[in-house]
Design an enzyme around this catalytic site. Structure first.
Site, PDB file in Angstrom:
ATOM      1  N   ASP A  32      94.183  45.182  -7.265  1.00  0.00           N
ATOM      2  CA  ASP A  32      93.598  43.873  -7.553  1.00  0.00           C
ATOM      3  C   ASP A  32      94.525  43.126  -8.512  1.00  0.00           C
ATOM      4  O   ASP A  32      95.063  43.729  -9.442  1.00  0.00           O
ATOM      5  CB  ASP A  32      92.215  44.059  -8.180  1.00  0.00           C
ATOM      6  CG  ASP A  32      91.415  42.780  -8.226  1.00  0.00           C
ATOM      7  OD1 ASP A  32      91.793  41.866  -8.994  1.00  0.00           O
ATOM      8  OD2 ASP A  32      90.414  42.680  -7.505  1.00  0.00           O
ATOM      9  N   ILE A  33      94.706  41.832  -8.291  1.00  0.00           N
ATOM     10  CA  ILE A  33      95.610  41.056  -9.155  1.00  0.00           C
ATOM     11  C   ILE A  33      94.973  40.728 -10.502  1.00  0.00           C
ATOM     12  O   ILE A  33      95.652  40.290 -11.418  1.00  0.00           O
ATOM     13  CB  ILE A  33      96.109  39.759  -8.478  1.00  0.00           C
ATOM     14  CG1 ILE A  33      94.946  38.833  -8.150  1.00  0.00           C
ATOM     15  CG2 ILE A  33      96.949  40.078  -7.251  1.00  0.00           C
ATOM     16  CD1 ILE A  33      95.380  37.434  -7.737  1.00  0.00           C
ATOM     17  N   ASN A  89      80.834  42.939  -2.913  1.00  0.00           N
ATOM     18  CA  ASN A  89      80.154  41.679  -3.199  1.00  0.00           C
ATOM     19  C   ASN A  89      79.952  41.002  -1.850  1.00  0.00           C
ATOM     20  O   ASN A  89      80.920  40.763  -1.124  1.00  0.00           O
ATOM     21  CB  ASN A  89      80.990  40.792  -4.122  1.00  0.00           C
ATOM     22  CG  ASN A  89      81.196  41.424  -5.481  1.00  0.00           C
ATOM     23  OD1 ASN A  89      80.305  42.054  -6.014  1.00  0.00           O
ATOM     24  ND2 ASN A  89      82.382  41.260  -6.029  1.00  0.00           N
ATOM     25  N   GLY A  95      79.122  36.927  -6.047  1.00  0.00           N
ATOM     26  CA  GLY A  95      80.464  36.960  -6.619  1.00  0.00           C
ATOM     27  C   GLY A  95      81.581  37.125  -5.614  1.00  0.00           C
ATOM     28  O   GLY A  95      82.740  37.269  -6.004  1.00  0.00           O
ATOM     29  N   GLN A  96      81.262  37.108  -4.311  1.00  0.00           N
ATOM     30  CA  GLN A  96      82.328  37.214  -3.318  1.00  0.00           C
ATOM     31  C   GLN A  96      83.118  35.910  -3.302  1.00  0.00           C
ATOM     32  O   GLN A  96      82.547  34.835  -3.156  1.00  0.00           O
ATOM     33  CB  GLN A  96      81.758  37.515  -1.927  1.00  0.00           C
ATOM     34  CG  GLN A  96      82.842  37.764  -0.898  1.00  0.00           C
ATOM     35  CD  GLN A  96      82.287  38.134   0.473  1.00  0.00           C
ATOM     36  OE1 GLN A  96      81.087  38.121   0.716  1.00  0.00           O
ATOM     37  NE2 GLN A  96      83.191  38.465   1.382  1.00  0.00           N
ATOM     38  N   HIS A 102      85.694  43.558   1.544  1.00  0.00           N
ATOM     39  CA  HIS A 102      86.529  44.430   0.727  1.00  0.00           C
ATOM     40  C   HIS A 102      85.643  45.196  -0.235  1.00  0.00           C
ATOM     41  O   HIS A 102      84.609  44.708  -0.673  1.00  0.00           O
ATOM     42  CB  HIS A 102      87.599  43.642  -0.035  1.00  0.00           C
ATOM     43  CG  HIS A 102      87.082  42.521  -0.876  1.00  0.00           C
ATOM     44  ND1 HIS A 102      86.631  41.327  -0.341  1.00  0.00           N
ATOM     45  CD2 HIS A 102      86.954  42.401  -2.221  1.00  0.00           C
ATOM     46  CE1 HIS A 102      86.253  40.524  -1.323  1.00  0.00           C
ATOM     47  NE2 HIS A 102      86.428  41.156  -2.480  1.00  0.00           N
ATOM     48  N   HIS A 104      85.755  47.199  -3.887  1.00  0.00           N
ATOM     49  CA  HIS A 104      86.488  47.421  -5.126  1.00  0.00           C
ATOM     50  C   HIS A 104      86.329  48.889  -5.506  1.00  0.00           C
ATOM     51  O   HIS A 104      85.206  49.392  -5.559  1.00  0.00           O
ATOM     52  CB  HIS A 104      85.914  46.563  -6.263  1.00  0.00           C
ATOM     53  CG  HIS A 104      85.988  45.097  -6.029  1.00  0.00           C
ATOM     54  ND1 HIS A 104      86.929  44.305  -6.646  1.00  0.00           N
ATOM     55  CD2 HIS A 104      85.221  44.270  -5.267  1.00  0.00           C
ATOM     56  CE1 HIS A 104      86.746  43.046  -6.268  1.00  0.00           C
ATOM     57  NE2 HIS A 104      85.716  43.000  -5.441  1.00  0.00           N
TER      58      HIS A 104
END
Length: 116
Positions: A32-33, A89, A95-96, A102, A104
């Site tokens: 994740d960035i 999410n 919060g998507q 995907h 997390h």
């Protein structure tokens, strides 16, 4: 949104770079960035599905592969024994922000809530 506008589809195609940590025939896992834990990896299917519910309806076996790869990421990252969190999410109010399913994979620190 078309798949040509999807950030994660662009990562799958190699058009956008990412720090890939695992790949399978049908999934990709990358860092994740904006990590929220020492280990924060996203696992996605190569196929575009907007969210977890859509993927579960369209291809339950692929959803299972995404979860299997999430566990493999935890093993590879050394967090499988200490514990890790998997978060989907689904929808903007949850919060998507990228509408390509995907999960997390979070770990490497105490994730208990409330802290302390």
């Amino acid at each position: 949104m078309s798949t040509s506008d999807c950030l994660f589809c662009k990562i799958v195609s190699g058009e956008v770079p990412a720090k890939i940590v695992r790949e399978s025939e049908r999934t990709v896992a990358f860092r994740d960035i904006n990590p929220q834990a020492p280990t924060h990896v996203l696992v996605i299917p190569r196929e575009h599905h907007p969210n977890a519910a859509a993927l579960a309806a369209a291809d339950p076996a692929l959803l299972g592969e995404v979860l299997t790869e999430a566990h493999r990421v935890a093993v590879d990252e050394g967090i499988a024994d200490s514990g890790y969190r998997l978060v989907f999410n689904t929808g903007a109010q949850a919060g998507q922000t990228i509408f390509h399913v995907h999960v997390h994979v979070l770990g490497g620190r105490d994730l208990n809530w409330p802290p302390g």
